[in-house]
Write a protein that holds these residues in place. Structure first.
Motif, PDB file in Angstrom:
ATOM      1  N   THR A  65     -29.209 -30.990   1.424  1.00  0.00           N
ATOM      2  CA  THR A  65     -29.300 -31.186  -0.026  1.00  0.00           C
ATOM      3  C   THR A  65     -28.389 -30.269  -0.831  1.00  0.00           C
ATOM      4  OG1 THR A  65     -31.199 -29.681  -0.209  1.00  0.00           O
ATOM      5  CG2 THR A  65     -31.666 -32.039   0.098  1.00  0.00           C
ATOM      6  N   ARG A  66     -28.122 -29.077  -0.329  1.00  0.00           N
ATOM      7  CA  ARG A  66     -27.342 -28.105  -1.104  1.00  0.00           C
ATOM      8  C   ARG A  66     -25.938 -27.897  -0.571  1.00  0.00           C
ATOM      9  NH1 ARG A  66     -29.450 -23.312  -2.950  1.00  0.00           N
ATOM     10  NH2 ARG A  66     -27.795 -23.609  -4.441  1.00  0.00           N
ATOM     11  N   GLY A  67     -25.692 -28.319   0.672  1.00  0.00           N
ATOM     12  CA  GLY A  67     -24.393 -28.078   1.288  1.00  0.00           C
ATOM     13  C   GLY A  67     -24.426 -26.809   2.114  1.00  0.00           C
ATOM     14  N   HIS A  68     -23.255 -26.433   2.635  1.00  0.00           N
ATOM     15  CA  HIS A  68     -23.168 -25.234   3.474  1.00  0.00           C
ATOM     16  C   HIS A  68     -21.734 -24.703   3.427  1.00  0.00           C
ATOM     17  CE1 HIS A  68     -22.192 -28.701   6.037  1.00  0.00           C
ATOM     18  NE2 HIS A  68     -21.321 -27.892   6.612  1.00  0.00           N
ATOM     19  N   ILE A  69     -21.542 -23.534   3.960  1.00  0.00           N
ATOM     20  CA  ILE A  69     -20.205 -22.944   4.041  1.00  0.00           C
ATOM     21  C   ILE A  69     -19.464 -23.653   5.172  1.00  0.00           C
ATOM     22  CG2 ILE A  69     -18.883 -20.844   4.480  1.00  0.00           C
ATOM     23  CD1 ILE A  69     -21.251 -19.275   3.280  1.00  0.00           C
ATOM     24  N   LEU A  70     -18.247 -24.057   4.887  1.00  0.00           N
ATOM     25  CA  LEU A  70     -17.431 -24.782   5.854  1.00  0.00           C
ATOM     26  C   LEU A  70     -17.360 -24.024   7.179  1.00  0.00           C
ATOM     27  CD1 LEU A  70     -15.579 -27.269   6.220  1.00  0.00           C
ATOM     28  CD2 LEU A  70     -13.681 -25.807   5.525  1.00  0.00           C
ATOM     29  N   ASN A  71     -17.508 -24.752   8.267  1.00  0.00           N
ATOM     30  CA  ASN A  71     -17.451 -24.227   9.639  1.00  0.00           C
ATOM     31  C   ASN A  71     -18.602 -23.288   9.999  1.00  0.00           C
ATOM     32  OD1 ASN A  71     -15.044 -25.649  10.206  1.00  0.00           O
ATOM     33  ND2 ASN A  71     -13.855 -24.030   9.228  1.00  0.00           N
ATOM     34  N   SER A  72     -19.659 -23.290   9.211  1.00  0.00           N
ATOM     35  CA  SER A  72     -20.802 -22.438   9.570  1.00  0.00           C
ATOM     36  C   SER A  72     -21.609 -23.093  10.682  1.00  0.00           C
ATOM     37  CB  SER A  72     -21.691 -22.181   8.345  1.00  0.00           C
ATOM     38  OG  SER A  72     -22.236 -23.381   7.840  1.00  0.00           O
ATOM     39  N   LEU A  73     -22.156 -22.241  11.540  1.00  0.00           N
ATOM     40  CA  LEU A  73     -23.052 -22.678  12.607  1.00  0.00           C
ATOM     41  C   LEU A  73     -24.461 -22.719  12.039  1.00  0.00           C
ATOM     42  CD1 LEU A  73     -21.705 -20.317  15.411  1.00  0.00           C
ATOM     43  CD2 LEU A  73     -21.056 -22.707  14.996  1.00  0.00           C
TER      44      LEU A  73
END
Length: 140
Positions: A65-73
């Motif tokens: 719903t909020r997204g994430h930091i690119l390439n985060s595990l």
């Protein structure tokens, strides 16, 4: 009459203590090797240390719903031992940036990662909320 008042006063104090104890999270004592990193410093960290891992310990719902930091595990804090087992398989010599929504879960995970032998743990100051508030890019 005084006896009833005293009993009510003691019960009230005990109730307030129990309510506070249940809603106040425990203080997390971070090992001295764990440091914070501001959202604005992450890009420099990634340029200087190309092998840096970014670990998101939020729930799948939060990521979706909020997204994430690119390439985060993704290693959900609430999966407990499963998450610790997954983290234990990562390269402990690589720098790791750990984040959650505001920082509480990330601190708890950082303590456990330190116990697992990770040497360079960085906490994203203010978590994902601070990341987005500072205008940093997110992946959906």
């Amino acid at each position: 009459m005084k006896f009833r008042f005293l009993i009510l006063l003691l019960l009230s104090a005990a109730w307030q203590h129990m309510a506070t104890a249940e809603t106040t999270p425990p203080a997390v004592v971070l090992p001295p090797e764990v440091h914070e990193i501001a959202p604005e410093q992450v890009e420099r960290q990634l340029v200087d240390h190309l092998d840096t891992l970014i670990i998101d310990v939020r729930t799948e719902e939060e990521r979706r719903t909020r997204g994430h930091i690119l390439n985060s595990l993704h290693h959900d804090y609430f999966h407990g031992q499963k998450t610790l087992d997954e983290l234990a398989r990562l390269d402990k010599t690589k720098p790791c940036i750990v984040y959650c929504a505001i920082g509480g879960r990330a601190k708890l995970v950082a303590v456990e990662m330190h116990k697992l032998g990770f040497k360079n743990i960085l906490l994203l100051r203010g978590g994902f909320n601070a990341w987005t508030a500072s205008g940093q890019a997110i992946a959906k």
